[in-house]
Design a protein around this motif. Structure first.
Motif, PDB file in Angstrom:
ATOM      1  N   LEU A   1       2.862   9.090   0.277  1.00  0.00           N
ATOM      2  CA  LEU A   1       2.114   7.916  -0.171  1.00  0.00           C
ATOM      3  C   LEU A   1       2.680   7.565  -1.540  1.00  0.00           C
ATOM      4  O   LEU A   1       2.737   8.417  -2.430  1.00  0.00           O
ATOM      5  N   ILE A   2       3.105   6.322  -1.699  1.00  0.00           N
ATOM      6  CA  ILE A   2       3.948   5.969  -2.840  1.00  0.00           C
ATOM      7  C   ILE A   2       3.249   4.951  -3.739  1.00  0.00           C
ATOM      8  O   ILE A   2       2.810   3.899  -3.275  1.00  0.00           O
ATOM      9  N   ASP A   3       3.150   5.292  -5.002  1.00  0.00           N
ATOM     10  CA  ASP A   3       2.625   4.375  -6.023  1.00  0.00           C
ATOM     11  C   ASP A   3       3.769   3.443  -6.405  1.00  0.00           C
ATOM     12  O   ASP A   3       4.654   3.806  -7.187  1.00  0.00           O
TER      13      ASP A   3
ATOM     14  N   TRP B   1      -5.889   9.325   3.230  1.00  0.00           N
ATOM     15  CA  TRP B   1      -5.640   7.973   3.706  1.00  0.00           C
ATOM     16  C   TRP B   1      -6.139   7.822   5.143  1.00  0.00           C
ATOM     17  O   TRP B   1      -6.351   8.815   5.858  1.00  0.00           O
ATOM     18  N   PHE B   2      -6.306   6.573   5.555  1.00  0.00           N
ATOM     19  CA  PHE B   2      -6.784   6.266   6.906  1.00  0.00           C
ATOM     20  C   PHE B   2      -6.162   4.959   7.344  1.00  0.00           C
ATOM     21  O   PHE B   2      -6.066   4.013   6.556  1.00  0.00           O
ATOM     22  N   THR B   3      -5.731   4.893   8.604  1.00  0.00           N
ATOM     23  CA  THR B   3      -5.275   3.617   9.161  1.00  0.00           C
ATOM     24  C   THR B   3      -5.816   3.451  10.571  1.00  0.00           C
ATOM     25  O   THR B   3      -5.990   4.425  11.307  1.00  0.00           O
ATOM     26  N   SER B   4      -6.077   2.218  10.920  1.00  0.00           N
ATOM     27  CA  SER B   4      -6.403   1.831  12.291  1.00  0.00           C
ATOM     28  C   SER B   4      -5.759   0.467  12.479  1.00  0.00           C
ATOM     29  O   SER B   4      -6.352  -0.563  12.156  1.00  0.00           O
ATOM     30  N   ALA B   5      -4.512   0.481  12.960  1.00  0.00           N
ATOM     31  CA  ALA B   5      -3.735  -0.761  12.984  1.00  0.00           C
ATOM     32  C   ALA B   5      -2.768  -0.754  14.147  1.00  0.00           C
ATOM     33  O   ALA B   5      -1.912   0.127  14.239  1.00  0.00           O
TER      34      ALA B   5
ATOM     35  N   GLY C   1       0.827  -1.208   0.000  1.00  0.00           N
ATOM     36  CA  GLY C   1       0.000   0.000   0.000  1.00  0.00           C
ATOM     37  C   GLY C   1       0.852   1.246   0.000  1.00  0.00           C
ATOM     38  O   GLY C   1       0.518   2.251  -0.599  1.00  0.00           O
ATOM     39  N   ALA C   2       1.973   1.190   0.742  1.00  0.00           N
ATOM     40  CA  ALA C   2       3.083   2.135   0.623  1.00  0.00           C
ATOM     41  C   ALA C   2       2.833   3.533   1.182  1.00  0.00           C
ATOM     42  O   ALA C   2       3.103   4.536   0.537  1.00  0.00           O
ATOM     43  N   LEU C   3       2.353   3.586   2.404  1.00  0.00           N
ATOM     44  CA  LEU C   3       2.331   4.839   3.159  1.00  0.00           C
ATOM     45  C   LEU C   3       3.579   4.890   4.028  1.00  0.00           C
ATOM     46  O   LEU C   3       3.920   3.906   4.698  1.00  0.00           O
TER      47      LEU C   3
ATOM     48  N   GLY D   1       7.054  -4.524   7.963  1.00  0.00           N
ATOM     49  CA  GLY D   1       6.103  -3.757   7.160  1.00  0.00           C
ATOM     50  C   GLY D   1       6.560  -2.355   6.845  1.00  0.00           C
ATOM     51  O   GLY D   1       5.749  -1.520   6.446  1.00  0.00           O
ATOM     52  N   ALA D   2       7.871  -2.085   7.017  1.00  0.00           N
ATOM     53  CA  ALA D   2       8.347  -0.708   6.861  1.00  0.00           C
ATOM     54  C   ALA D   2       9.534  -0.575   5.925  1.00  0.00           C
ATOM     55  O   ALA D   2      10.291   0.391   6.011  1.00  0.00           O
TER      56      ALA D   2
END
Length: 313
Positions: A116-118, A192-196, A41-43, A287-288
């Motif tokens: 945010l990376i494509d 964008w949105f995250t809840s993790a 997803g690449a945030l 994940g980073a």
């Protein structure tokens, strides 16, 4: 010099080394566009990576590069996009968070303008930038890191094999954390949105990318399957639609699965072999990998004898 691994960590490391004057070849088992990095997803955010103190510094070094690359989004694939990490507070994070420009607490959580990376575009740009230095990318499988030293006059090998390091080193501490994503037509969402949580097996996030809205996700430890699970996909859409109801009616474009190369701590060190040659390890970014790629690349280049220049953008 050979860099083993053609994902974002390997390519970024190869770019930094080559631009500091080293002759570099990249060995990659898969084409760049089929690596784990390509489905991310690449945030930019230090997610599922240890140790936090080092990861924070590597991430901040990378953030500076991405902010400049975002001035050319069509070429580099990097954009600065607003969003929120739901439920997070600054006091839950390390000292690095205080140095992220504009990161602030709101009633929802932490809000910021972040890279945010494509990834398909960014990986292609990295490869082109590397090739422009005279570097070479070779698609080949490697059964042992010793194979790289058997090539002509190779005195330094940089191991950026990600999950492959489990067998190549070998390092049984490396294990997969499976991530499943759903790509839908974007119904007009621009943030964008995250809840993790770092230990959660189920996560909720969405990232607006040029090719669609990426919905996530999962973080299943020690799961190796690359086959999307339809039931999991439905649950991902349901969770995201609870945050933004318009997602429920969005047409599904595709499904993605990637295996994050997790480890209890990133391995970034120099190993001096008995014959005087050097093996540098740069793997276990969880994940980073995208988040810390430039910071880790600079440190790997230093360990490999590639100098200390700042990466140019």
């Amino acid at each position: 010099m050979i860099v083993v691994g053609g994902g974002v960590v390997g390519l970024t490391t190869a770019v930094v080394l080559a631009e500091r004057g080293r002759r570099v070849r990249v060995w990659t088992r898969e084409p760049v566009e089929r690596t784990t990095s390509a489905v991310a997803g690449a945030l930019w955010w230090p997610y599922r990576i240890e140790p936090e103190a080092f990861a924070g510094e590597w991430a901040l070094a990378s953030l500076s590069v991405y902010e400049e690359l975002a001035e050319r989004p069509g070429k580099t694939g990097v954009r600065m996009v607003e969003g929120v990490h739901a439920g997070l507070r600054l006091d839950e994070l390390g000292p690095w968070a205080a140095r992220v420009p504009g990161l602030r607490e709101t009633g929802e959580g932490l809000r910021a303008l972040l890279p945010l990376i494509d990834m398909p575009v960014h990986l292609g740009w990295l490869r082109a930038r590397f090739l422009a230095t005279g570097g070479v990318v070779e698609e080949r499988s490697v059964g042992d890191l010793a194979e790289a030293f058997e090539s002509d006059a190779v005195d330094v090998v940089v191991n950026c094999a990600g999950l492959g390091a489990r067998d190549l080193v070998p390092d049984p501490a490396v294990c997969p954390v499976r991530g499943q994503l759903v790509v839908v037509e974007n119904p007009g969402i621009r943030t964008w949105f995250t809840s993790a949580g770092h230990a959660d097996a189920e996560t909720t996030y969405f990232f607006p990318q040029p090719g669609g809205l990426i919905l996530g996700g999962t973080a299943e430890e020690d799961e190796w399957s690359l086959v999307p699970d339809p039931a999991v996909a439905e649950e991902i859409v349901r969770r995201c639609a609870q945050v933004r109801p318009e997602i429920a009616g969005a047409r599904v474009i595709g499904h993605r699965v990637g295996l994050r190369p997790a480890r209890d701590a990133v391995r970034l060190d120099r190993e001096l072999l008995s014959d005087g040659r050097v093996l540098v390890h740069n793997y276990g970014h969880g994940g980073a990998g995208i988040t810390v790629a430039w910071g880790c690349a600079s440190e790997a280049a230093r360990l490999a004898g590639g100098g200390e220049d700042q990466p140019r953008t």
